[in-house]
Design an enzyme around this catalytic site. Structure first.
Site, PDB file in Angstrom:
ATOM      1  N   ASN A 153     -44.663  66.378  14.649  1.00  0.00           N
ATOM      2  CA  ASN A 153     -43.936  65.226  15.195  1.00  0.00           C
ATOM      3  C   ASN A 153     -43.098  65.581  16.423  1.00  0.00           C
ATOM      4  O   ASN A 153     -42.174  64.848  16.796  1.00  0.00           O
ATOM      5  CB  ASN A 153     -43.014  64.636  14.116  1.00  0.00           C
ATOM      6  CG  ASN A 153     -41.938  65.623  13.660  1.00  0.00           C
ATOM      7  OD1 ASN A 153     -42.118  66.822  13.777  1.00  0.00           O
ATOM      8  ND2 ASN A 153     -40.829  65.129  13.155  1.00  0.00           N
ATOM      9  N   GLU A 154     -43.407  66.713  17.078  1.00  0.00           N
ATOM     10  CA  GLU A 154     -42.573  67.215  18.169  1.00  0.00           C
ATOM     11  C   GLU A 154     -42.247  66.161  19.228  1.00  0.00           C
ATOM     12  O   GLU A 154     -41.108  66.076  19.701  1.00  0.00           O
ATOM     13  CB  GLU A 154     -43.228  68.436  18.844  1.00  0.00           C
ATOM     14  CG  GLU A 154     -43.004  69.752  18.109  1.00  0.00           C
ATOM     15  CD  GLU A 154     -43.925  69.942  16.917  1.00  0.00           C
ATOM     16  OE1 GLU A 154     -44.710  69.018  16.596  1.00  0.00           O
ATOM     17  OE2 GLU A 154     -43.857  71.014  16.293  1.00  0.00           O
ATOM     18  N   LEU A 178     -38.596  73.857  12.138  1.00  0.00           N
ATOM     19  CA  LEU A 178     -37.616  74.746  12.755  1.00  0.00           C
ATOM     20  C   LEU A 178     -36.230  74.134  12.660  1.00  0.00           C
ATOM     21  O   LEU A 178     -36.079  72.903  12.676  1.00  0.00           O
ATOM     22  CB  LEU A 178     -37.959  74.959  14.232  1.00  0.00           C
ATOM     23  CG  LEU A 178     -39.331  75.541  14.540  1.00  0.00           C
ATOM     24  CD1 LEU A 178     -39.420  75.913  16.014  1.00  0.00           C
ATOM     25  CD2 LEU A 178     -39.624  76.745  13.676  1.00  0.00           C
ATOM     26  N   GLY A 184     -42.724  72.439  12.267  1.00  0.00           N
ATOM     27  CA  GLY A 184     -42.908  73.836  11.858  1.00  0.00           C
ATOM     28  C   GLY A 184     -43.390  73.959  10.416  1.00  0.00           C
ATOM     29  O   GLY A 184     -44.099  74.912  10.075  1.00  0.00           O
TER      30      GLY A 184
HETATM   31  C1  LIG Z   1     -44.414  71.937  29.636  1.00  0.00           C
HETATM   32  C2  LIG Z   1     -45.178  72.585  28.522  1.00  0.00           C
HETATM   33  C3  LIG Z   1     -44.283  72.962  27.412  1.00  0.00           C
HETATM   34  C4  LIG Z   1     -45.033  73.682  26.377  1.00  0.00           C
HETATM   35  C5  LIG Z   1     -44.219  73.861  25.126  1.00  0.00           C
HETATM   36  C6  LIG Z   1     -43.079  74.729  25.350  1.00  0.00           C
HETATM   37  C7  LIG Z   1     -42.082  74.841  24.507  1.00  0.00           C
HETATM   38  C8  LIG Z   1     -42.021  74.121  23.270  1.00  0.00           C
HETATM   39  C9  LIG Z   1     -40.645  73.757  22.923  1.00  0.00           C
HETATM   40  C10 LIG Z   1     -40.296  73.513  21.706  1.00  0.00           C
HETATM   41  C11 LIG Z   1     -41.213  73.594  20.563  1.00  0.00           C
HETATM   42  C12 LIG Z   1     -40.469  73.603  19.298  1.00  0.00           C
HETATM   43  C13 LIG Z   1     -41.339  73.289  18.145  1.00  0.00           C
HETATM   44  C14 LIG Z   1     -40.520  72.667  17.074  1.00  0.00           C
HETATM   45  C15 LIG Z   1     -40.865  72.657  15.826  1.00  0.00           C
HETATM   46  C16 LIG Z   1     -40.032  72.037  14.793  1.00  0.00           C
HETATM   47  O1  LIG Z   1     -40.220  72.328  13.632  1.00  0.00           O
HETATM   48  S1  LIG Z   1     -38.815  70.942  15.230  1.00  0.00           S
HETATM   49  C17 LIG Z   1     -38.119  70.345  13.718  1.00  0.00           C
HETATM   50  C18 LIG Z   1     -38.845  69.132  13.275  1.00  0.00           C
HETATM   51  N1  LIG Z   1     -38.291  68.688  12.008  1.00  0.00           N
HETATM   52  C19 LIG Z   1     -37.980  67.436  11.797  1.00  0.00           C
HETATM   53  O2  LIG Z   1     -38.169  66.571  12.611  1.00  0.00           O
HETATM   54  C20 LIG Z   1     -37.404  67.157  10.455  1.00  0.00           C
HETATM   55  C21 LIG Z   1     -36.296  66.187  10.522  1.00  0.00           C
HETATM   56  N2  LIG Z   1     -35.775  65.961   9.200  1.00  0.00           N
HETATM   57  C22 LIG Z   1     -36.272  65.023   8.395  1.00  0.00           C
HETATM   58  O3  LIG Z   1     -37.214  64.321   8.688  1.00  0.00           O
HETATM   59  C23 LIG Z   1     -35.587  64.894   7.071  1.00  0.00           C
HETATM   60  O4  LIG Z   1     -34.343  65.537   7.142  1.00  0.00           O
HETATM   61  C24 LIG Z   1     -36.380  65.504   5.913  1.00  0.00           C
HETATM   62  C25 LIG Z   1     -36.823  66.935   6.189  1.00  0.00           C
HETATM   63  C26 LIG Z   1     -37.610  64.625   5.623  1.00  0.00           C
HETATM   64  C27 LIG Z   1     -35.501  65.533   4.641  1.00  0.00           C
HETATM   65  O5  LIG Z   1     -34.980  64.262   4.403  1.00  0.00           O
HETATM   66  P1  LIG Z   1     -33.752  64.093   3.403  1.00  0.00           P
HETATM   67  O6  LIG Z   1     -34.003  64.860   2.162  1.00  0.00           O
HETATM   68  O7  LIG Z   1     -33.493  62.622   3.302  1.00  0.00           O
HETATM   69  O8  LIG Z   1     -32.558  64.863   4.112  1.00  0.00           O
HETATM   70  P2  LIG Z   1     -31.681  64.395   5.349  1.00  0.00           P
HETATM   71  O9  LIG Z   1     -32.520  63.708   6.370  1.00  0.00           O
HETATM   72  O10 LIG Z   1     -30.521  63.619   4.819  1.00  0.00           O
HETATM   73  O11 LIG Z   1     -31.225  65.779   5.979  1.00  0.00           O
HETATM   74  C28 LIG Z   1     -30.282  66.615   5.333  1.00  0.00           C
HETATM   75  C29 LIG Z   1     -29.606  67.482   6.356  1.00  0.00           C
HETATM   76  O12 LIG Z   1     -30.565  68.379   6.964  1.00  0.00           O
HETATM   77  C30 LIG Z   1     -30.524  68.231   8.405  1.00  0.00           C
HETATM   78  N3  LIG Z   1     -31.856  68.562   8.899  1.00  0.00           N
HETATM   79  C31 LIG Z   1     -33.019  68.064   8.500  1.00  0.00           C
HETATM   80  N4  LIG Z   1     -34.036  68.651   9.145  1.00  0.00           N
HETATM   81  C32 LIG Z   1     -33.503  69.551   9.996  1.00  0.00           C
HETATM   82  C33 LIG Z   1     -34.050  70.481  10.938  1.00  0.00           C
HETATM   83  N5  LIG Z   1     -35.339  70.618  11.134  1.00  0.00           N
HETATM   84  N6  LIG Z   1     -33.180  71.260  11.626  1.00  0.00           N
HETATM   85  C34 LIG Z   1     -31.831  71.164  11.421  1.00  0.00           C
HETATM   86  N7  LIG Z   1     -31.263  70.302  10.542  1.00  0.00           N
HETATM   87  C35 LIG Z   1     -32.095  69.501   9.850  1.00  0.00           C
HETATM   88  C36 LIG Z   1     -30.098  66.801   8.595  1.00  0.00           C
HETATM   89  O13 LIG Z   1     -29.579  66.621   9.878  1.00  0.00           O
HETATM   90  C37 LIG Z   1     -29.002  66.725   7.504  1.00  0.00           C
HETATM   91  O14 LIG Z   1     -27.882  67.512   7.957  1.00  0.00           O
HETATM   92  P3  LIG Z   1     -26.394  67.244   7.505  1.00  0.00           P
HETATM   93  O15 LIG Z   1     -26.381  67.367   6.017  1.00  0.00           O
HETATM   94  O16 LIG Z   1     -26.043  65.874   8.000  1.00  0.00           O
HETATM   95  O17 LIG Z   1     -25.578  68.306   8.189  1.00  0.00           O
END
Ligand SMILES: CCCCC/C=C\C/C=C\CCC/C=C/C(=O)SCCNC(=O)CCNC(=O)[C@H](O)C(C)(C)COP(=O)(O)OP(=O)(O)OC[C@H]1O[C@@H](n2cnc3c(N)ncnc32)[C@H](O)[C@@H]1OP(=O)(O)O
Length: 208
Positions: free
Chosen positions: A81-82, A14, A59
């Site tokens: 990895n949430e 997400l 996601g």
């Molecule tokens: C009490 C009971 C409660 C019950 C539950 C109730 C509610 C639940 C609440 C919430 C649930 C939500 C569920 C969430 C699901 C998700 O999917 S959360 C997102 C998780 N994703 C990540 O952790 C991914 C993080 N990113 C990375 O690990 C890496 O970026 C990569 C995908 C492996 C890619 O690596 P690389 O190619 O080296 O690129 P960069 O790291 O340099 O990233 C480039 C730019 O992209 C931005 N970015 C990366 N991922 C995301 C993302 N998911 N969202 C937004 N932006 C992202 C990163 O910051 C860089 O941005 P800039 O270029 O600096 O602007």
């Protein structure tokens, strides 16, 4: 299902920016769209395969878990990895994972927010096969799907949907509740602080 948001990312999950300081006019559409994608893909009557040609956190992993079969290219990572973001994988994320790996593995993976390498994912059953590259992943997907030519389509469909019935029914009956839990959870200051810290970590990693 094969995605390619970048050459090395299947899906980054997400958009964290939609959860960090969420905009009230967007957050409902954001979450209900995800619920609907899950309902459509997890509840698809067709056989589905994920050809995972890149990293697949949270996601992204969920999308692949909606499919019955996962084939992944080498040297990538996958997992829910949430907890590493200070958030909680919702019930339906967890039940999707429990459809693939045993409870004990899921509990350890979910509580620690563990990301698995391709080889580790194969070992615990989070993926079903490793492919050498995207073309091989697609060829292996086609081979998996071709086995259903010999199975009665109605029997296959009813079997799949019966197995997934309780999770699908829960979502259909609790979409609004799930949305409200999401909104109130991400709105908490402690959750916002965690997301801020996680985003700073991503930026710092990129700056290196
Ligand atoms: C009490 C009971 C409660 C019950 C539950 C109730 C509610 C639940 C609440 C919430 C649930 C939500 C569920 C969430 C699901 C998700 O999917 S959360 C997102 C998780 N994703 C990540 O952790 C991914 C993080 N990113 C990375 O690990 C890496 O970026 C990569 C995908 C492996 C890619 O690596 P690389 O190619 O080296 O690129 P960069 O790291 O340099 O990233 C480039 C730019 O992209 C931005 N970015 C990366 N991922 C995301 C993302 N998911 N969202 C937004 N932006 C992202 C990163 O910051 C860089 O941005 P800039 O270029 O600096 O602007």
């Amino acid at each position: 299902m094969s995605q390619q948001s970048s050459p090395t990312v299947f899906s980054a999950g997400l958009d964290i920016m939609e959860m960090y300081k969420p905009k009230p006019d967007r957050v409902k559409e954001f979450w209900t769209t995800l619920q609907d994608v899950w309902l459509a893909l997890y509840g698809s009557s067709f056989p589905t395969v994920a050809a995972i040609n890149g990293h697949s956190p949270a996601g992204g992993c969920l999308l692949s878990l909606c499919c019955e079969y996962r084939i992944m290219c080498p040297n990538y990572s996958i997992g829910l990895n949430e907890t590493k973001l200070g958030i909680v994988a919702p019930k339906w994320f967890m039940s999707s994972m429990l459809g693939a790996i045993p409870y004990r593995e899921a509990e350890l993976a979910l509580t620690s927010g563990r990301m698995f390498s391709t080889d580790e994912a194969l070992k615990i059953g989070l993926i079903d096969e490793v492919a050498s590259d995207k073309a091989d992943a697609i060829a292996k997907s086609e081979k998996f799907l071709s086995q259903f030519a010999k199975i009665h389509p109605i029997a296959r469909k009813l079997t799949k949907l019966n197995l997934r019935h309780s999770a699908l029914e829960w979502m259909q009956e609790n979409k609004e509740l799930d949305l409200n839990i999401f909104i109130s959870f991400v709105g908490q200051p402690i959750v916002q602080k965690s997301l801020e810290k996680y985003l700073e970590g991503l930026k710092a990693k990129q700056a290196k």
